[in-house]
Structure formats: C-alpha cells, structure tokens
Enzyme design. Sequence first.
Site, PDB file in Angstrom:
ATOM      1  N   PRO A  23      30.085 -67.190   1.467  1.00  0.00           N
ATOM      2  CG  PRO A  23      28.914 -68.660   2.804  1.00  0.00           C
ATOM      3  CD  PRO A  23      30.236 -68.477   2.153  1.00  0.00           C
ATOM      4  CB  CYS A  25      26.665 -60.730   6.406  1.00  0.00           C
ATOM      5  SG  CYS A  25      26.230 -62.299   7.179  1.00  0.00           S
ATOM      6  CB  ALA A  62      25.098 -66.040   7.758  1.00  0.00           C
ATOM      7  CD  GLN A 104      27.222 -69.565   5.967  1.00  0.00           C
ATOM      8  OE1 GLN A 104      27.022 -68.409   6.342  1.00  0.00           O
ATOM      9  NE2 GLN A 104      28.428 -70.088   5.849  1.00  0.00           N
ATOM     10  CE1 TYR A 186      28.004 -64.578  14.030  1.00  0.00           C
ATOM     11  CE2 TYR A 186      28.935 -65.752  12.157  1.00  0.00           C
ATOM     12  CZ  TYR A 186      28.701 -64.566  12.827  1.00  0.00           C
ATOM     13  OH  TYR A 186      29.147 -63.377  12.311  1.00  0.00           O
ATOM     14  NE  ARG A 234      32.701 -70.812   5.550  1.00  0.00           N
ATOM     15  CZ  ARG A 234      33.082 -69.665   4.978  1.00  0.00           C
ATOM     16  NH1 ARG A 234      32.643 -68.505   5.436  1.00  0.00           N
ATOM     17  NH2 ARG A 234      33.886 -69.663   3.934  1.00  0.00           N
ATOM     18  N   GLY A 329      36.100 -64.613  -1.124  1.00  0.00           N
ATOM     19  CA  GLY A 329      35.241 -63.649  -0.461  1.00  0.00           C
ATOM     20  C   GLY A 329      35.533 -62.243  -0.922  1.00  0.00           C
TER      21      GLY A 329
END
Length: 360
Positions: A23, A25, A62, A104, A186, A234, A329
């Site tokens: 993932p 963003c 996310a 995610q 987070y 995750r 990624g």
Amino acid sequence: MLMLFAPITLRSLTIPNRAWMAPMCQYSAATDGPEIGAPHDWHFAHLASRAVGGTGLILTEATAVSPEGRISPADLGLWNDRQQAAFTRITGFLSRHGTVPGIQLAHAGRKASADRPWRGGAPLGTAEGGWRPVAPSPIPFSDGYPAPEELPAGQIRRIVADFAAAAERALRAGFRVAEIHGAHGYLIGEFLSPHSNHRTDAYGGPFENRIRFALEVVDAVRAVWPEELPVFFRVSATDWLPDGQGWSVDDTVRLAKELHAHGVDLLDISSGGNAAEVKILTGPGYQVPFAARVRAEIDRPVAAVGQITDPHQAESILASGQADAVLLGRELLRNPYWPQQAARALGVRPRRPDQYLRAT
C-alpha cells in the site's frame, strides 16, 4: 517452480504469485464535494498498470474508515456508497487481468489531518481544511503537531464499528483481501506501543490491554468478512526505540500469535513510524529479518517489505523460508512491469495480457 512465481492459497483464495504491491498513499482524492475520498482516474491508472505488469496481489493505499481517519484531506476513504461504487471499476479491472484486489483499511490517529507530502506534510488546522486528530493518549506525534484528543471508550467502540462497516463495503466493492493497518504510528499502532499509549484503563498499561483495540478491530472485521477469504494485518515490528521505551520485535511475536488465534491469515511485517525522533538505518531487505523471526516462531504466513528490488533477492527471501511473499513499494512506482521483468530474469515465462504478447 521458483517460489516468487508459485501460487499461494490462503483460505480458499489463490494468489497467482508472491510478488505483491505494498500500500502506498497517493494523496490524490478529492478533498471536498460529493467525490470526497473516492478513487478516480489517477488511482485507476496507477493500480491497473501494476496489474497489467503481472503483480499477483495489489493492496490499495491506506483507505480511511471515517473522514477523521484520513492521513490527509486528499486520502481515500470507504465510508459511503459513492466511494464504494468508485472502487468497483478498479477491482473489476484487477480481477479480469489476473491480479487479486486487496484493500488496506486504516485510521491515522494522531498523525491525521496533515498536508500532502509534496507540500511539506505539516499538520493542518481547521481553517486549512483540517480537523483535530484523536489518539489513545493526548501526546503529539512530534514538535509542531497538535495534541490529539484522547479517545473515550465509547468513541473507541465507534471506530471498531467503522472498521467493520468499511470491510463490508470493501467486500461489496469487489475486494478479496482485507488488510488492517496496524503499523507506522497510525491509530492501531499507537494503541500497541507504550511510547504513544499512556492510558490507565482497559486499553492501556500491560501488553494485554494495549493489544485490546487491535484484537477488537480484527474480530469486528473477521465477523463481516467471508470465512473463505483472508484477512491480513500490517504491523511495525519495532518502534526502533531503546528496550522498554516502545514496541519491540518480542512484542510483535506475541501479538502475531494472538492475531492468528483471532483469524488473521498473514502478517505484513514493516517497522517504524511511531517515534518521530528515531533514525532508521535502511538498506536492501533491512526489514526482512523481522519477518523471518515472526515466521520462524509462529510458523504462519508472513510477507516481507523494505527495499526489496532485485528478482534474485526476492527469490532468495522466499526460497530460504524467511517470508511467504514479498511486498514491493517504491520499486513498483519506478517500474510497474517489475514482475514481468523479474520472471524473465529468473527464467520464467512472464504473465502478460493478450494485447502485449507480441512483446514476449
């Protein structure tokens, strides 16, 4: 068959290879109006190109379970029907081209309400379209960040319900894997770590209390997610803080056992993100040892991530049993066709759509 291009079956879902997209963003959703939080042409092109490139599983960035759970106002969300409908175009394309669509689900906690990274990433006030973040404890992420609002128990329960509602929408939108984002500082990761969780109620203090919110979210998602489809989690394996000051690899191993007992099928092992002051020494495969330790101690599937860029490196990680899949990624940002090129480098016939067969 080479491990990188061997299928893997989790519950009843078979993923065609083990080169997966992590993932990442994009900070590119609409920030107001009826399209707020919904994916659009940028997200479609970004994700569809990696499916054409042969990636076995794509995890979307996310995706916030509520408006205040976004990292930035430009993040994706999945709390309304318009967002759900917009995702179906993406999941349909991925599925038709042999890639498993995964999502995610996330809540940014105290790191919410920030500007886009290329505009500095600073916290945004209400006058700039931001909002007051929430967290387990009223501790700012770092200097310059506001003190978040400490979550009362009733609001914690509402956020757990938000995760379940978003998972239900994800299923209707065509996703086949649900990943719960418990990493990178987070909200869920904030509850896990004593660095950010100073509560004295049932959600703070000893390890068993600090993991309570994570397990409640897992239980809520697993309750609405089909039995035949997998749930991922995750986790940041370490805060990279001195012993006793934050979340550790030992904690991750303990949590992994609990997560699997609650129905998690694969742990996606990353690190860091919860302590702004730490300096992480990175390098090729620098997080793989964390995945390897978790896999060795719990004997359940894990995915490794972190500067995995070379096909032979990826194959070695899998063949040596350090992980069951690799998540790429930045390398997939640089090269959407990495899986096809990795197949050729390893002597395997790449998976290509019919329209590109002349390129073989």
